[in-house]
Design a protein around this motif. Sequence first.
Motif, short mmCIF file in Angstrom:
data_model
loop_
_atom_site.label_atom_id
_atom_site.label_comp_id
_atom_site.label_asym_id
_atom_site.label_seq_id
_atom_site.Cartn_x
_atom_site.Cartn_y
_atom_site.Cartn_z
N ALA A 62 21.61 2.84 -46.32
CA ALA A 62 21.74 1.86 -45.24
C ALA A 62 23.19 1.39 -45.19
O ALA A 62 23.85 1.26 -46.21
CB ALA A 62 20.79 0.69 -45.47
N ILE A 63 23.70 1.17 -43.98
CA ILE A 63 25.10 0.78 -43.80
C ILE A 63 25.20 -0.66 -43.33
O ILE A 63 24.23 -1.25 -42.87
CB ILE A 63 25.81 1.72 -42.78
N ASP A 64 26.40 -1.21 -43.43
CA ASP A 64 26.68 -2.57 -42.97
C ASP A 64 26.68 -2.56 -41.44
O ASP A 64 27.54 -1.92 -40.82
CB ASP A 64 28.04 -3.02 -43.50
N PRO A 65 25.75 -3.26 -40.79
CA PRO A 65 25.70 -3.23 -39.32
C PRO A 65 26.90 -3.90 -38.66
O PRO A 65 27.20 -3.63 -37.50
CB PRO A 65 24.41 -3.99 -39.00
N GLY A 66 27.61 -4.72 -39.40
CA GLY A 66 28.78 -5.40 -38.85
C GLY A 66 29.96 -4.48 -38.63
O GLY A 66 30.94 -4.86 -38.00
N GLU A 67 29.87 -3.24 -39.12
CA GLU A 67 30.97 -2.29 -38.96
C GLU A 67 30.75 -1.33 -37.80
O GLU A 67 31.56 -0.45 -37.55
CB GLU A 67 31.19 -1.53 -40.26
N VAL A 68 29.62 -1.49 -37.08
CA VAL A 68 29.28 -0.62 -35.95
C VAL A 68 29.42 -1.42 -34.66
O VAL A 68 29.03 -2.59 -34.59
CB VAL A 68 27.83 -0.08 -36.10
N ARG A 69 29.96 -0.79 -33.63
CA ARG A 69 30.16 -1.45 -32.33
C ARG A 69 28.94 -1.28 -31.43
O ARG A 69 28.22 -0.29 -31.52
CB ARG A 69 31.37 -0.84 -31.62
N PHE A 70 28.73 -2.26 -30.56
CA PHE A 70 27.69 -2.18 -29.53
C PHE A 70 28.19 -1.32 -28.38
O PHE A 70 29.36 -1.41 -28.00
CB PHE A 70 27.36 -3.57 -28.97
N SER A 71 27.32 -0.53 -27.79
CA SER A 71 27.72 0.25 -26.62
C SER A 71 27.46 -0.52 -25.33
O SER A 71 28.06 -0.22 -24.30
CB SER A 71 26.98 1.59 -26.58
N GLN A 72 26.59 -1.51 -25.38
CA GLN A 72 26.24 -2.26 -24.17
C GLN A 72 26.84 -3.66 -24.19
O GLN A 72 27.18 -4.18 -25.25
CB GLN A 72 24.72 -2.37 -24.05
N ASP A 73 26.89 -4.27 -23.01
CA ASP A 73 27.37 -5.64 -22.93
C ASP A 73 26.24 -6.64 -23.08
O ASP A 73 26.46 -7.80 -23.40
CB ASP A 73 28.17 -5.89 -21.64
#
Length: 156
Positions: A45-56
């Motif tokens: 499992a990875i840190d979700p804070g390091e992934v960007r959102f694709s939607q607004d």
Amino acid sequence: MDFMTKFKKALLWVFVLAGVGGFAALPASAYYDADDFDTINCSNAIDPGEVRFSQDSISSNFSNGNTVQSLIDELNDGTKTSADVPAIRIVKVDPKQVVKTNGNEIAAGVYTLDNRRLYAFQTAGKNIACTKLDAIPSNQKFKFTTDNNGTSITVR
């Protein structure tokens, strides 16, 4: 991402929080770079804070009718873990690949196609399972509506 990179990002985060009285969006350097994509280990499992959102923005409900808030609550009280939730799909947008939204170019980096799950795990502060995709599927390109390079999202 190696230990020193994570350490520097964590230290930067501490300074950002201290400097603005406890509230801040993640600094751009806290996200995975496009160059990090190959090193991301989705077997953990990875840190979700390091992934960007694709939607607004996202709906407050999943397609099955459950609310995003109920998933956050279940993650926080331990009734659900990363193993109980489908992995988020992540894709790389690299500097050579031009992805546009509303006429604006999106920054290079690692983005999710599963924005509600990413939001829930970020809010709960829990690591999330991921699956890497080689490219943005043509039927998912519509999701790239971010107007802030994926640094935050609005719940509708």
